[in-house]
Design an enzyme around this catalytic site. Structure first.
Site, mmCIF file in Angstrom:
data_model
loop_
_atom_site.group_PDB
_atom_site.id
_atom_site.type_symbol
_atom_site.label_atom_id
_atom_site.label_comp_id
_atom_site.label_asym_id
_atom_site.label_seq_id
_atom_site.Cartn_x
_atom_site.Cartn_y
_atom_site.Cartn_z
ATOM 1 C CG LEU A 257 -2.025 -1.013 1.320
ATOM 2 C CD1 LEU A 257 -2.512 -1.184 2.601
ATOM 3 C CD2 LEU A 257 -2.917 -1.065 0.150
ATOM 4 C CB THR A 258 -0.039 4.717 -1.043
ATOM 5 O OG1 THR A 258 -0.550 4.372 -2.161
ATOM 6 C CG2 THR A 258 0.649 6.053 -1.058
ATOM 7 C CG PHE A 259 0.370 6.844 3.717
ATOM 8 C CD1 PHE A 259 0.531 7.604 4.719
ATOM 9 C CD2 PHE A 259 -0.265 7.195 2.705
ATOM 10 C CE1 PHE A 259 0.035 9.105 4.438
ATOM 11 C CE2 PHE A 259 -0.788 8.474 2.106
ATOM 12 C CZ PHE A 259 -0.681 9.310 3.257
ATOM 13 C CG HIS B 120 5.364 6.975 -0.463
ATOM 14 N ND1 HIS B 120 4.347 6.100 -1.024
ATOM 15 C CD2 HIS B 120 5.745 7.583 -1.670
ATOM 16 C CE1 HIS B 120 4.205 6.921 -2.424
ATOM 17 N NE2 HIS B 120 4.966 7.624 -2.666
#
Length: 504
Positions: A138-140, A143
């Site tokens: 997932l993105t968070f 990152h």
């Protein structure tokens, strides 16, 4: 100098609707300008989009702009000696100004035939066979893994949205009153390490807090905002690069969500994604041209990465978790984390052991569809079992299946071993020049051609394209530290010690 851009905040719903929707802005509110603006009149950080680079690797991209130095000691052809001795604090002139080592990190699809400029950059430089994201994909979580070199269980961002039993509070990625709280974000981001080492840093829209738990902040900070054109972002990147040496950031981080949004909204193989790819590729072309025009090809490293991949879930088989648990069981779920996986927190009065048995039995009858784990039984390869923030029961669907309820109903978040979840890594500039020079000198000398061996770092080389083996995204932090010449200040990570030595 590009004119300032006013980034107007507005509300946005969950990532499945927000990060991937057509709304104008995310619900990130502008930070206090007096705290996060630069003292320079050149940049008003809270009103200018820096470098939003395309997040790609199947729909997700991220641009990390960085300036840093290289320490190289392996032999190389004479033509590369000038690059080899370009270290972190070394100054090099582009003909008119002095620069320290600079790197821009970006991301994109490479092999769909829609990104010819990015593909050309990869051929002139080097690329990895793939970059493996952390679980969940997932993105968070990813990152922050790129920023810290840590798995999700270590850096604490275990989903885009999750509940923390220890503090009885919930993390919402798109609500700054929640997600900007420093206590959520564990580990040390590369911009904090660089700041400790005395470097100037800049952060445009990279998922994460404006200030860490230790009180560290990037020198320049611009909060996330949607619908900021890549032209404006490119202008800001070049404005930062054009700053006087004393004000110029050596580490620039930026995030661009347009591909992620397009992929979630219409699927990774849609016309909208194809159009976005062309748009992003034009940005890659213009970025490269801008650097060439400034005679910075031997000074600036351009590196393209993405946080995760994406798969087509336009026709998934829906798995109704409320049907499996029953109405009473689903009502006993107090908090639900993540998607397409589900982390389940049952209320204290519920018979959690019973519902775990129900889910395990259903998984045993549907092995091809989903798996059920506790933190104690979580596969070690996920590195997702050693955090109090991870739900007591985690249901993970296989590709082609989506967990939902009868009341609810995305296309990423699956097993990070799945090829479609893999991200990208492409490098062009001093770093790739040195890596290729080392490989060439080894393969043409009388010594063993160890760099040609896939076990020694290279997947294959053909048509002058240098392809590295696939690697984990937790290695990126140490690459940045090495290029910046601040390895001595680097914090401990989940990356592999000495991983980059074979390339540098």
């Amino acid at each position: 100098m590009a004119p300032p851009l006013k980034l107007t905040p507005s509300s946005q719903s969950e990532e499945r609707e927000g990060l991937l929707s057509d709304v104008d802005t995310l619900s990130f509110i502008e930070a206090d300008e007096s705290k996060y603006s630069s003292s320079s009149d050149t940049i008003t950080l809270l009103s200018i989009g820096l470098a939003a680079l395309p997040r790609i690797a199947v729909v997700v991209g991220t641009l990390l702009g960085l300036v840093f130095g290289l320490l190289y000691w392996l032999p190389a052809p004479q033509s590369s000696i000038r690059t080899l001795h370009f270290n972190g604090d070394t100054l090099r002139s582009n003909g008119t100004h002095d620069f320290k080592r600079t790197v821009l990190l970006v991301a994109d699809y490479l092999d769909r035939g829609l990104t010819p400029h990015l593909l050309d950059i990869s051929k002139k430089g080097l690329r990895a066979k793939f970059m493996k994201p952390v679980f969940p994909t997932l993105t968070f979580p990813n990152h922050w893994a790129l920023m810290t070199g840590l798995y999700a269980e270590s850096h604490g961002i275990v989903a885009n949205n999750f509940w923390d039993a220890e503090t009885d509070s919930e993390f919402h990625y798109n609500n700054i009153t929640s997600c900007w709280q420093p206590h959520w974000w564990r580990g040390e981001p590369m911009w904090e390490t660089a700041g400790r080492a005395g470097l100037i840093t800049a952060n445009l829209m990279w998922p994460g807090p404006p200030e860490t738990f230790s009180g560290a902040s990037p020198t320049y900070f611009v909060p996330w905002a949607d619908k900021v054109s890549l032209d404006v972002k490119l202008a800001q990147i070049m404005d930062w690069i054009d700053l006087p040496l004393s004000k110029r950031p050596q580490l620039i981080l930026a995030y661009e969500p347009s591909l992620d949004q397009a992929g979630h909204a219409t699927g990774p193989y849609s016309q909208r994604v194809n159009d976005t790819l062309k748009y992003v590729d034009a940005f890659a072309r213009d970025l490269h041209s801008s650097l060439v025009a400034r005679n910075l090809s031997d000074i600036v490293d351009v590196v393209f990465v993405s946080d995760h991949g994406m798969t087509d879930t336009s026709h998934p088989e829906l798995l109704y978790i409320d049907d499996i648990l029953g109405e009473e069981g689903w009502q006993a779920v107090e908090h639900e984390d993540g998607w397409p996986s589900m982390g389940l927190h049952f209320n204290p009065s519920a018979n959690t052991s019973h519902y775990l048995d129900v889910l395990l039995a259903a998984a045993a009858d549907n092995k091809e569809k989903f798996n059920v784990y506790t933190p104690q039984t979580m596969p070690e390869r996920y590195h997702f079992g050693h955090s109090a923030r991870i739900a007591p029961i985690y249901v993970i669907p296989n590709m082609g299946y989506v967990l939902t309820t009868r009341k609810e109903g995305d296309n990423h978040g699956y097993d990070n071993n799945e090829p479609s979840m893999h991200a990208i890594f492409v490098a062009h500039g001093p770093f790739s020049t040195v890596a290729k020079a080392i490989h060439h000198s080894q393969s043409t000398s009388h010594r063993p051609r160890w760099l040609s061996n896939p076990d020694k770092g290279w997947h294959s080389t053909s048509d002058a394209t240098y392809v590295m083996n696939g690697f984990q995204n937790v290695e990126i932090y140490n690459l940045v530290m090495k290029l910046l010449g601040i390895e001595a200040q680097a914090t401990k990570t989940n990356g592999t010690t000495g991983f980059w030595d074979k390339y540098l």
